[in-house]
Design a protein around this motif. Structure first.
Motif, PDB file in Angstrom:
ATOM      1  N   ILE A 100       0.854  -1.194   0.000  1.00 38.80           N
ATOM      2  CA  ILE A 100       0.000   0.000   0.000  1.00 38.80           C
ATOM      3  C   ILE A 100       0.889   1.242   0.000  1.00 38.80           C
ATOM      4  N   PRO A 101       0.424   2.322  -0.592  1.00 32.97           N
ATOM      5  CA  PRO A 101       1.206   3.555  -0.577  1.00 32.97           C
ATOM      6  C   PRO A 101       1.456   4.017   0.857  1.00 32.97           C
ATOM      7  N   ALA A 102       2.685   4.458   1.114  1.00 31.72           N
ATOM      8  CA  ALA A 102       3.063   4.938   2.442  1.00 31.72           C
ATOM      9  C   ALA A 102       4.027   6.111   2.295  1.00 31.72           C
ATOM     10  N   GLU A 103       3.852   7.084   3.163  1.00 26.17           N
ATOM     11  CA  GLU A 103       4.769   8.212   3.258  1.00 26.17           C
ATOM     12  C   GLU A 103       5.603   7.988   4.513  1.00 26.17           C
ATOM     13  N   ILE A 104       6.906   7.950   4.343  1.00 24.05           N
ATOM     14  CA  ILE A 104       7.788   7.623   5.454  1.00 24.05           C
ATOM     15  C   ILE A 104       8.518   8.870   5.911  1.00 24.05           C
ATOM     16  N   GLY A 105       8.307   9.223   7.183  1.00 20.68           N
ATOM     17  CA  GLY A 105       8.992  10.353   7.792  1.00 20.68           C
ATOM     18  C   GLY A 105      10.075   9.862   8.735  1.00 20.68           C
ATOM     19  N   VAL A 109       5.025   7.198   9.989  1.00 21.98           N
ATOM     20  CA  VAL A 109       4.632   6.741   8.659  1.00 21.98           C
ATOM     21  C   VAL A 109       3.164   7.105   8.493  1.00 21.98           C
ATOM     22  N   TRP A 110       2.777   7.518   7.281  1.00 22.23           N
ATOM     23  CA  TRP A 110       1.384   7.847   7.004  1.00 22.23           C
ATOM     24  C   TRP A 110       0.877   6.941   5.901  1.00 22.23           C
ATOM     25  N   ILE A 111      -0.323   6.407   6.106  1.00 23.44           N
ATOM     26  CA  ILE A 111      -1.001   5.578   5.105  1.00 23.44           C
ATOM     27  C   ILE A 111      -2.455   6.018   5.057  1.00 23.44           C
ATOM     28  N   ALA A 112      -3.173   5.581   4.028  1.00 22.95           N
ATOM     29  CA  ALA A 112      -4.604   5.864   3.955  1.00 22.95           C
ATOM     30  C   ALA A 112      -5.286   5.247   5.171  1.00 22.95           C
ATOM     31  N   ASP A 113      -6.301   5.918   5.663  1.00 23.90           N
ATOM     32  CA  ASP A 113      -7.039   5.444   6.833  1.00 23.90           C
ATOM     33  C   ASP A 113      -7.665   4.084   6.528  1.00 23.90           C
ATOM     34  N   ASP A 114      -7.360   3.105   7.353  1.00 26.33           N
ATOM     35  CA  ASP A 114      -7.849   1.738   7.164  1.00 26.33           C
ATOM     36  C   ASP A 114      -7.919   1.081   8.533  1.00 26.33           C
ATOM     37  N   HIS A 115      -9.129   0.712   8.968  1.00 25.95           N
ATOM     38  CA  HIS A 115      -9.288   0.174  10.324  1.00 25.95           C
ATOM     39  C   HIS A 115      -8.583  -1.163  10.518  1.00 25.95           C
ATOM     40  N   VAL A 116      -8.467  -1.966   9.473  1.00 23.82           N
ATOM     41  CA  VAL A 116      -7.777  -3.258   9.586  1.00 23.82           C
ATOM     42  C   VAL A 116      -6.282  -3.040   9.820  1.00 23.82           C
ATOM     43  N   LEU A 117      -5.690  -2.112   9.052  1.00 22.00           N
ATOM     44  CA  LEU A 117      -4.267  -1.831   9.235  1.00 22.00           C
ATOM     45  C   LEU A 117      -4.002  -1.124  10.564  1.00 22.00           C
ATOM     46  N   ALA A 118      -4.936  -0.292  10.998  1.00 28.08           N
ATOM     47  CA  ALA A 118      -4.794   0.347  12.306  1.00 28.08           C
ATOM     48  C   ALA A 118      -4.748  -0.714  13.406  1.00 28.08           C
ATOM     49  N   GLN A 130      -5.742   8.819  13.568  1.00 28.63           N
ATOM     50  CA  GLN A 130      -6.324   9.451  12.380  1.00 28.63           C
ATOM     51  C   GLN A 130      -5.912  10.918  12.337  1.00 28.63           C
ATOM     52  N   VAL A 131      -5.449  11.346  11.155  1.00 22.84           N
ATOM     53  CA  VAL A 131      -5.063  12.741  10.939  1.00 22.84           C
ATOM     54  C   VAL A 131      -5.569  13.169   9.569  1.00 22.84           C
ATOM     55  N   GLU A 132      -5.634  14.460   9.349  1.00 27.88           N
ATOM     56  CA  GLU A 132      -5.959  15.020   8.029  1.00 27.88           C
ATOM     57  C   GLU A 132      -4.783  15.875   7.617  1.00 27.88           C
ATOM     58  N   ARG A 133      -4.168  15.501   6.487  1.00 29.82           N
ATOM     59  CA  ARG A 133      -3.007  16.224   5.959  1.00 29.82           C
ATOM     60  C   ARG A 133      -2.772  15.780   4.523  1.00 29.82           C
ATOM     61  N   PRO A 134      -2.009  16.557   3.747  1.00 30.26           N
ATOM     62  CA  PRO A 134      -1.661  16.107   2.404  1.00 30.26           C
ATOM     63  C   PRO A 134      -0.861  14.809   2.466  1.00 30.26           C
ATOM     64  N   PHE A 135      -1.020  13.970   1.467  1.00 35.62           N
ATOM     65  CA  PHE A 135      -0.374  12.659   1.412  1.00 35.62           C
ATOM     66  C   PHE A 135       0.638  12.650   0.279  1.00 35.62           C
ATOM     67  N   GLN A 136       1.898  12.380   0.613  1.00 35.05           N
ATOM     68  CA  GLN A 136       2.982  12.333  -0.360  1.00 35.05           C
ATOM     69  C   GLN A 136       3.696  10.987  -0.238  1.00 35.05           C
ATOM     70  N   PRO A 137       3.063   9.896  -0.661  1.00 35.43           N
ATOM     71  CA  PRO A 137       3.674   8.581  -0.491  1.00 35.43           C
ATOM     72  C   PRO A 137       4.910   8.371  -1.364  1.00 35.43           C
ATOM     73  N   GLU A 138       5.718   7.432  -0.948  1.00 31.13           N
ATOM     74  CA  GLU A 138       6.897   7.037  -1.715  1.00 31.13           C
ATOM     75  C   GLU A 138       6.458   6.509  -3.076  1.00 31.13           C
ATOM     76  N   GLY A 139       7.300   6.677  -4.066  1.00 31.87           N
ATOM     77  CA  GLY A 139       6.977   6.225  -5.410  1.00 31.87           C
ATOM     78  C   GLY A 139       7.246   4.758  -5.660  1.00 31.87           C
ATOM     79  N   GLY A 140       8.103   4.155  -4.903  1.00 28.39           N
ATOM     80  CA  GLY A 140       8.419   2.748  -5.105  1.00 28.39           C
ATOM     81  C   GLY A 140       9.667   2.550  -5.942  1.00 28.39           C
ATOM     82  N   ALA A 141      10.154   1.328  -5.952  1.00 33.84           N
ATOM     83  CA  ALA A 141      11.411   0.997  -6.608  1.00 33.84           C
ATOM     84  C   ALA A 141      11.378   1.197  -8.118  1.00 33.84           C
TER      85      ALA A 141
END
Length: 157
Positions: A100-105, A109-118, A130-141
């Motif tokens: 899944i897309p993830a932004e790594i700080g 780490v930020w991911i789309a809100d998902d109760h199963v992953l939470a 849960q937060v509200e902010r712009p999402f800038q996930p990693e692009g991947g390899a």
């Protein structure tokens, strides 16, 4: 309809007439060709030569040279934290294993809100808030070009 045919990256902006802005979520910033409407009402066709990621602070260059500012919309995300660096790395591994897309700080780490992953994160000793902010996930390899390119075809998002 006027077309936007190229992207002017935020680090290359040095003036130009910004006439409108578009506010786009993570999914809508991965485009090649789509009709858009700015906040101020300007209708235009995004018509890029290849798919690209529009970054927060970029500008779309219209055929007549005017610019449309790109702003990343706030999205409902999970902010994931852990008690220490090793625990955070372990959580990142589990998240990455789900493709899944993830932004790594540095410490979250930020991911789309998902109760199963939470629930998974909490079960592994982390916190998922849960937060509200712009999402800038990693692009991947295989993303190419720059830091936040489009995800590969089987990625969710």
């Amino acid at each position: 309809m006027i077309r936007a045919t190229r992207i002017l990256r935020r680090d290359m902006l040095s003036g130009g007439e910004i006439i409108d802005r578009v506010v786009l979520d993570h999914g809508d910033r991965h485009r090649r060709r789509v009709a858009m409407r700015g906040i101020g009402g300007l209708g235009f066709l995004l018509d890029l030569p290849e798919p690209a990621v529009l970054e927060d602070g970029d500008a779309l260059v219209l055929e007549d040279g005017r610019l449309v500012w790109v702003e990343a919309a706030a999205e409902r995300l999970l902010e994931i934290r852990a008690p220490n660096d090793r625990a955070l790395k372990r959580l990142i591994w589990h998240i990455g294993n789900r493709h899944i897309p993830a932004e790594i700080g540095a410490d979250a780490v930020w991911i789309a809100d998902d109760h199963v992953l939470a629930a998974m994160v909490r079960g592994l000793g982390g916190t998922a808030t849960q937060v509200e902010r712009p999402f800038q996930p990693e692009g991947g390899a295989y993303a190419g070009g720059h830091d936040h390119a489009h995800p590969h075809p089987h990625a969710a998002g």
